[in-house]
Write a protein that holds these residues in place. Structure first.
Motif, PDB file in Angstrom:
ATOM      1  N   GLN A  60       0.829  -1.206   0.000  1.00  0.00           N
ATOM      2  CA  GLN A  60       0.000   0.000   0.000  1.00  0.00           C
ATOM      3  C   GLN A  60       0.865   1.258   0.000  1.00  0.00           C
ATOM      4  N   MET A  61       1.972   1.237   0.732  1.00  0.00           N
ATOM      5  CA  MET A  61       2.870   2.401   0.741  1.00  0.00           C
ATOM      6  C   MET A  61       3.475   2.623  -0.638  1.00  0.00           C
ATOM      7  N   ARG A  62       3.843   1.546  -1.336  1.00  0.00           N
ATOM      8  CA  ARG A  62       4.384   1.684  -2.698  1.00  0.00           C
ATOM      9  C   ARG A  62       3.322   2.270  -3.630  1.00  0.00           C
ATOM     10  N   ALA A  63       2.076   1.842  -3.460  1.00  0.00           N
ATOM     11  CA  ALA A  63       0.985   2.366  -4.291  1.00  0.00           C
ATOM     12  C   ALA A  63       0.804   3.860  -4.064  1.00  0.00           C
ATOM     13  N   LEU A  64       0.947   4.304  -2.835  1.00  0.00           N
ATOM     14  CA  LEU A  64       0.818   5.732  -2.537  1.00  0.00           C
ATOM     15  C   LEU A  64       1.931   6.548  -3.169  1.00  0.00           C
ATOM     16  N   GLU A  65       3.101   5.947  -3.328  1.00  0.00           N
ATOM     17  CA  GLU A  65       4.252   6.655  -3.893  1.00  0.00           C
ATOM     18  C   GLU A  65       4.256   6.643  -5.411  1.00  0.00           C
ATOM     19  N   ASP A  66       3.417   5.835  -6.033  1.00  0.00           N
ATOM     20  CA  ASP A  66       3.374   5.721  -7.497  1.00  0.00           C
ATOM     21  C   ASP A  66       2.572   6.880  -8.084  1.00  0.00           C
ATOM     22  N   PRO A  67       3.236   7.793  -8.816  1.00  0.00           N
ATOM     23  CA  PRO A  67       2.509   8.952  -9.356  1.00  0.00           C
ATOM     24  C   PRO A  67       1.470   8.586 -10.414  1.00  0.00           C
ATOM     25  N   ASP A  68       1.633   7.434 -11.076  1.00  0.00           N
ATOM     26  CA  ASP A  68       0.673   7.028 -12.101  1.00  0.00           C
ATOM     27  C   ASP A  68      -0.600   6.437 -11.507  1.00  0.00           C
ATOM     28  N   ALA A  69      -0.561   6.055 -10.239  1.00  0.00           N
ATOM     29  CA  ALA A  69      -1.721   5.426  -9.594  1.00  0.00           C
ATOM     30  C   ALA A  69      -2.394   6.383  -8.631  1.00  0.00           C
ATOM     31  N   SER A  70      -2.271   7.658  -8.883  1.00  0.00           N
ATOM     32  CA  SER A  70      -2.787   8.639  -7.939  1.00  0.00           C
ATOM     33  C   SER A  70      -4.197   9.052  -8.334  1.00  0.00           C
ATOM     34  N   PRO A  71      -5.126   9.108  -7.461  1.00  0.00           N
ATOM     35  CA  PRO A  71      -5.066   8.628  -6.085  1.00  0.00           C
ATOM     36  C   PRO A  71      -5.300   7.117  -6.051  1.00  0.00           C
ATOM     37  N   PRO A  72      -4.622   6.421  -5.150  1.00  0.00           N
ATOM     38  CA  PRO A  72      -4.800   4.971  -5.081  1.00  0.00           C
ATOM     39  C   PRO A  72      -6.204   4.597  -4.627  1.00  0.00           C
ATOM     40  N   ARG A  73      -6.673   3.484  -5.132  1.00  0.00           N
ATOM     41  CA  ARG A  73      -7.998   2.966  -4.780  1.00  0.00           C
ATOM     42  C   ARG A  73      -7.824   1.658  -4.022  1.00  0.00           C
ATOM     43  N   VAL A  74      -8.679   1.453  -3.045  1.00  0.00           N
ATOM     44  CA  VAL A  74      -8.660   0.208  -2.280  1.00  0.00           C
ATOM     45  C   VAL A  74     -10.065  -0.389  -2.305  1.00  0.00           C
ATOM     46  N   VAL A  75     -10.132  -1.696  -2.252  1.00  0.00           N
ATOM     47  CA  VAL A  75     -11.406  -2.409  -2.305  1.00  0.00           C
ATOM     48  C   VAL A  75     -11.603  -3.182  -1.013  1.00  0.00           C
ATOM     49  N   ASN A  76     -12.791  -3.045  -0.452  1.00  0.00           N
ATOM     50  CA  ASN A  76     -13.171  -3.854   0.701  1.00  0.00           C
ATOM     51  C   ASN A  76     -13.641  -5.192   0.143  1.00  0.00           C
ATOM     52  N   PRO A  77     -12.905  -6.284   0.394  1.00  0.00           N
ATOM     53  CA  PRO A  77     -13.275  -7.567  -0.204  1.00  0.00           C
ATOM     54  C   PRO A  77     -14.612  -8.117   0.298  1.00  0.00           C
ATOM     55  N   ASN A  97     -17.099  -5.326  -1.645  1.00  0.00           N
ATOM     56  CA  ASN A  97     -16.717  -4.921  -3.005  1.00  0.00           C
ATOM     57  C   ASN A  97     -16.784  -3.410  -3.204  1.00  0.00           C
ATOM     58  N   GLU A  98     -16.872  -2.647  -2.113  1.00  0.00           N
ATOM     59  CA  GLU A  98     -16.875  -1.187  -2.208  1.00  0.00           C
ATOM     60  C   GLU A  98     -15.458  -0.705  -2.505  1.00  0.00           C
ATOM     61  N   THR A  99     -15.357   0.320  -3.339  1.00  0.00           N
ATOM     62  CA  THR A  99     -14.067   0.913  -3.670  1.00  0.00           C
ATOM     63  C   THR A  99     -13.935   2.251  -2.955  1.00  0.00           C
ATOM     64  N   PHE A 100     -12.756   2.491  -2.406  1.00  0.00           N
ATOM     65  CA  PHE A 100     -12.456   3.729  -1.706  1.00  0.00           C
ATOM     66  C   PHE A 100     -11.232   4.367  -2.344  1.00  0.00           C
ATOM     67  N   VAL A 101     -11.127   5.667  -2.208  1.00  0.00           N
ATOM     68  CA  VAL A 101      -9.982   6.416  -2.723  1.00  0.00           C
ATOM     69  C   VAL A 101      -9.194   6.945  -1.539  1.00  0.00           C
ATOM     70  N   LEU A 102      -7.879   6.724  -1.553  1.00  0.00           N
ATOM     71  CA  LEU A 102      -7.024   7.237  -0.489  1.00  0.00           C
ATOM     72  C   LEU A 102      -6.486   8.600  -0.886  1.00  0.00           C
ATOM     73  N   ILE A 103      -6.738   9.592  -0.064  1.00  0.00           N
ATOM     74  CA  ILE A 103      -6.164  10.919  -0.290  1.00  0.00           C
ATOM     75  C   ILE A 103      -5.507  11.384   0.998  1.00  0.00           C
ATOM     76  N   ARG A 104      -4.552  12.302   0.843  1.00  0.00           N
ATOM     77  CA  ARG A 104      -3.874  12.841   2.022  1.00  0.00           C
ATOM     78  C   ARG A 104      -4.872  13.604   2.883  1.00  0.00           C
ATOM     79  N   ALA A 105      -4.583  13.666   4.174  1.00  0.00           N
ATOM     80  CA  ALA A 105      -5.475  14.325   5.121  1.00  0.00           C
ATOM     81  C   ALA A 105      -5.675  15.800   4.772  1.00  0.00           C
ATOM     82  N   ASP A 106      -4.618  16.484   4.299  1.00  0.00           N
ATOM     83  CA  ASP A 106      -4.766  17.903   3.959  1.00  0.00           C
ATOM     84  C   ASP A 106      -5.680  18.094   2.745  1.00  0.00           C
ATOM     85  N   GLU A 107      -5.637  17.155   1.793  1.00  0.00           N
ATOM     86  CA  GLU A 107      -6.545  17.230   0.643  1.00  0.00           C
ATOM     87  C   GLU A 107      -7.988  16.999   1.086  1.00  0.00           C
ATOM     88  N   TYR A 108      -8.192  16.045   1.977  1.00  0.00           N
ATOM     89  CA  TYR A 108      -9.521  15.776   2.496  1.00  0.00           C
ATOM     90  C   TYR A 108     -10.069  16.995   3.233  1.00  0.00           C
TER      91      TYR A 108
END
Length: 83
Positions: A8-25, A28-39
């Motif tokens: 997950q940390m590598r995904a956050l550092e990847d500029p092509d995958a911004s913002p990273p998405r995570v799935v609750n298995p 099946n809901e998808t969430f977007v991870l953003i920095r706290a200041d952006e939120y």
């Protein structure tokens, strides 16, 4: 608070995958991870998510027309006069 895995940390550092998405298995809901200041900026009182006004919609339409090259087209002027 949830601590990130190495993957997950590598995904956050990847500029092509911004913002990273995570799935609750489980759901099946998808969430977007953003920095706290952006939120915080998105949730700030100055953020306006109300429906657009007629004036705002017209301004966007005029801007789109300019980009499309319709600024110098006079053949549709009569439509504006009859609105």
């Amino acid at each position: 608070m949830i601590e990130l895995t190495e993957q997950q940390m590598r995904a956050l550092e990847d500029p092509d995958a911004s913002p990273p998405r995570v799935v609750n298995p489980r759901t099946n809901e998808t969430f977007v991870l953003i920095r706290a200041d952006e939120y915080k900026r998105l949730k700030d009182d100055e953020y306006d998510d109300s429906p657009w006004t007629r004036d705002e919609l017209e301004a966007v339409a005029w801007e789109a027309g300019k980009i499309a090259g319709w600024e110098d087209t006079d053949e549709y002027d009569y439509l504006l006069e009859n609105l």
